[in-house]
Design a protein around this motif. Structure first.
Motif, PDB file in Angstrom:
ATOM      1  N   LYS A 132       0.827   3.984  -3.189  1.00  0.00           N
ATOM      2  CA  LYS A 132       0.380   5.339  -2.874  1.00  0.00           C
ATOM      3  C   LYS A 132       1.506   6.348  -3.063  1.00  0.00           C
ATOM      4  O   LYS A 132       1.260   7.501  -3.432  1.00  0.00           O
ATOM      5  CB  LYS A 132      -0.173   5.398  -1.447  1.00  0.00           C
ATOM      6  N   ARG A 133       2.722   5.920  -2.795  1.00  0.00           N
ATOM      7  CA  ARG A 133       3.866   6.820  -2.978  1.00  0.00           C
ATOM      8  C   ARG A 133       3.981   7.273  -4.426  1.00  0.00           C
ATOM      9  O   ARG A 133       4.465   8.387  -4.702  1.00  0.00           O
ATOM     10  CB  ARG A 133       5.143   6.117  -2.529  1.00  0.00           C
ATOM     11  N   TYR A 134       3.519   6.453  -5.360  1.00  0.00           N
ATOM     12  CA  TYR A 134       3.602   6.796  -6.772  1.00  0.00           C
ATOM     13  C   TYR A 134       2.254   7.214  -7.354  1.00  0.00           C
ATOM     14  O   TYR A 134       2.040   7.135  -8.561  1.00  0.00           O
ATOM     15  CB  TYR A 134       4.234   5.635  -7.555  1.00  0.00           C
ATOM     16  N   GLY A 135       1.368   7.670  -6.473  1.00  0.00           N
ATOM     17  CA  GLY A 135       0.157   8.329  -6.925  1.00  0.00           C
ATOM     18  C   GLY A 135      -1.024   7.447  -7.251  1.00  0.00           C
ATOM     19  O   GLY A 135      -1.985   7.905  -7.878  1.00  0.00           O
ATOM     20  N   TYR A 136      -1.001   6.187  -6.813  1.00  0.00           N
ATOM     21  CA  TYR A 136      -2.102   5.278  -7.121  1.00  0.00           C
ATOM     22  C   TYR A 136      -3.105   5.214  -5.970  1.00  0.00           C
ATOM     23  O   TYR A 136      -2.764   5.422  -4.808  1.00  0.00           O
ATOM     24  CB  TYR A 136      -1.573   3.865  -7.383  1.00  0.00           C
ATOM     25  N   THR A 137      -4.331   4.868  -6.336  1.00  0.00           N
ATOM     26  CA  THR A 137      -5.396   4.608  -5.380  1.00  0.00           C
ATOM     27  C   THR A 137      -5.790   3.148  -5.479  1.00  0.00           C
ATOM     28  O   THR A 137      -5.919   2.614  -6.594  1.00  0.00           O
ATOM     29  CB  THR A 137      -6.631   5.484  -5.682  1.00  0.00           C
ATOM     30  N   ILE A 138      -5.966   2.475  -4.344  1.00  0.00           N
ATOM     31  CA  ILE A 138      -6.371   1.069  -4.355  1.00  0.00           C
ATOM     32  C   ILE A 138      -7.884   0.980  -4.528  1.00  0.00           C
ATOM     33  O   ILE A 138      -8.647   1.439  -3.675  1.00  0.00           O
ATOM     34  CB  ILE A 138      -5.922   0.357  -3.061  1.00  0.00           C
ATOM     35  N   VAL A 144      -5.254  -1.119  -8.854  1.00  0.00           N
ATOM     36  CA  VAL A 144      -5.001   0.298  -8.563  1.00  0.00           C
ATOM     37  C   VAL A 144      -5.192   1.156  -9.796  1.00  0.00           C
ATOM     38  O   VAL A 144      -5.051   0.705 -10.932  1.00  0.00           O
ATOM     39  CB  VAL A 144      -3.582   0.501  -7.987  1.00  0.00           C
ATOM     40  N   THR A 196       0.824  -1.205   0.000  1.00  0.00           N
ATOM     41  CA  THR A 196       0.000   0.000   0.000  1.00  0.00           C
ATOM     42  C   THR A 196       0.861   1.259   0.000  1.00  0.00           C
ATOM     43  O   THR A 196       0.603   2.211  -0.749  1.00  0.00           O
ATOM     44  CB  THR A 196      -0.926   0.012   1.237  1.00  0.00           C
ATOM     45  N   VAL A 197       1.898   1.270   0.827  1.00  0.00           N
ATOM     46  CA  VAL A 197       2.808   2.420   0.874  1.00  0.00           C
ATOM     47  C   VAL A 197       3.457   2.641  -0.487  1.00  0.00           C
ATOM     48  O   VAL A 197       3.555   3.776  -0.976  1.00  0.00           O
ATOM     49  CB  VAL A 197       3.884   2.224   1.960  1.00  0.00           C
TER      50      VAL A 197
END
Length: 213
Positions: free
Chosen positions: A186-192, A212, A182-183
């Motif tokens: 999200k660090r690269y701009g994705y949403t799960i 994602v 998850t980290v």
């Protein structure tokens, strides 16, 4: 002169630290409830009728790639793997080292007009020295990314480790859990958009699946 042993220092540090609520708040991460899916069935359902980029397709193309070709849009599956031979004999599979930023950037550029509808990244991230470079480049296609990875806390791995053996693919360089994956995304701009386990029981299953965008 009093000689302080390592055991004495450890005991002193433990006494000074005591119960630190800040440490627990930082280190303990709740895993959300999630269902268990069959990995291959999930991937094929997401690829049904779509134009697909399959990263890590193997060479010759593996069973998963062949199955994706059967359910995806006709002629709409592109495969990529570092072991694909160079030249026209590879058909719609290409040789790309996804750990090399320029090769990955060139691949994204070449696929801009192909209207890729989903990117399958199955059992791949744990092979890469810099998975963030790949995730950043995939953003250029603006397509959902389906990621599967082995679970760092799977029951089988624990069973072997307690016997002094690490059961792991010799090409893997990382372990992923729900939190670390998850980290990373999200660090690269994705949403799960979706999260589930595959093969086993939630928490200690064989692996994780995330979709994602």
């Amino acid at each position: 002169m009093t000689v302080t042993t390592l055991d004495d220092l450890q005991a002193e540090c433990d006494a000074m630290r005591g119960y630190d609520p800040g440490w627990y708040a930082k280190m303990m991460h709740r895993i959300p409830p999630a269902r268990v899916e069959d990995r291959v069935r999930y991937i094929l359902a997401q690829c049904q009728g779509k134009r697909v980029l399959h990263l890590g397709c193997n060479w010759p193309p593996g069973y998963l790639h062949q199955a994706i070709e059967k359910v995806a849009a006709p002629g709409g599956v592109y495969g990529v793997d570092v072991c694909v031979p160079l030249g026209p004999s590879a058909g719609r599979c290409g040789h790309v080292d996804l750990d090399r930023a320029q090769e990955t950037a060139d691949l994204m550029m070449s696929l801009q007009a192909e209207q890729i509808e989903i990117i399958v990244c199955a059992e791949l991230l744990e092979h890469l020295g810099n998975p963030g470079t790949l995730l950043a480049q995939l953003k250029r296609l603006a397509s959902p990314v389906l990621i599967t990875v082995p679970n760092a806390f799977n029951t089988t791995g624990y069973y072997h480790v307690t016997g002094g053996i690490e059961a792991v693919n010799p090409e893997h360089v990382a372990y992923y859990s729900y939190h670390t994956l998850t980290v990373l995304v999200k660090r690269y701009g994705y949403t799960i958009d979706d999260f589930c386990w595959y093969n086993g029981t939630p928490g200690t299953a064989e692996g994780l699946i995330v979709l994602v965008t």
